[in-house]
Scaffold this motif. Sequence first.
Motif, short mmCIF file in Angstrom:
data_model
loop_
_atom_site.label_atom_id
_atom_site.label_comp_id
_atom_site.label_asym_id
_atom_site.label_seq_id
_atom_site.Cartn_x
_atom_site.Cartn_y
_atom_site.Cartn_z
N ARG A 190 0.84 -1.20 0.00
CA ARG A 190 0.00 0.00 0.00
C ARG A 190 0.88 1.25 0.00
N ARG A 191 1.90 1.26 0.86
CA ARG A 191 2.79 2.41 0.92
C ARG A 191 3.49 2.62 -0.43
N LYS A 192 3.90 1.53 -1.05
CA LYS A 192 4.54 1.62 -2.36
C LYS A 192 3.57 2.17 -3.41
N ASP A 193 2.33 1.71 -3.37
CA ASP A 193 1.31 2.23 -4.29
C ASP A 193 1.13 3.73 -4.12
N LEU A 194 1.08 4.19 -2.87
CA LEU A 194 0.92 5.62 -2.61
C LEU A 194 2.12 6.42 -3.09
N LEU A 226 -7.11 9.15 0.95
CA LEU A 226 -5.69 8.93 0.63
C LEU A 226 -4.95 10.24 0.38
N LEU A 227 -5.63 11.20 -0.20
CA LEU A 227 -4.99 12.48 -0.45
C LEU A 227 -4.67 13.20 0.85
N GLU A 228 -5.45 12.94 1.88
CA GLU A 228 -5.12 13.50 3.19
C GLU A 228 -3.83 12.89 3.72
N GLU A 229 -3.61 11.63 3.40
CA GLU A 229 -2.40 10.92 3.80
C GLU A 229 -1.18 11.40 3.02
#
Length: 84
Positions: free
Chosen positions: A18-22, A61-64
């Motif tokens: 997930r982190r890699k995707d982001l 996700l954009l908040e992240e």
Amino acid sequence: MHKLIVAQLRSGTFREKRRKDLDQASWLLSVLSERRAYELWSAWDDLCRRGRTWRERVDALLEERPDAGASLDLVEDEFGPPAS
């Protein structure tokens, strides 16, 4: 947009993916906002037209990743806000 949606669906043992995707989504949005701004805006508009649930998932996700949100802000400044 696809990377953002996929990242939202990953959990449990897939948290590292997930982190890699982001990270990838953030990089892609940055590049596209500079080189293919209209195509990025068009994809963003299309996603927003799919309904509130889609938009809420991506907004979370954009908040992240504020840097990814900044790239979308740039294309909105140029082409206007996406459909609601």
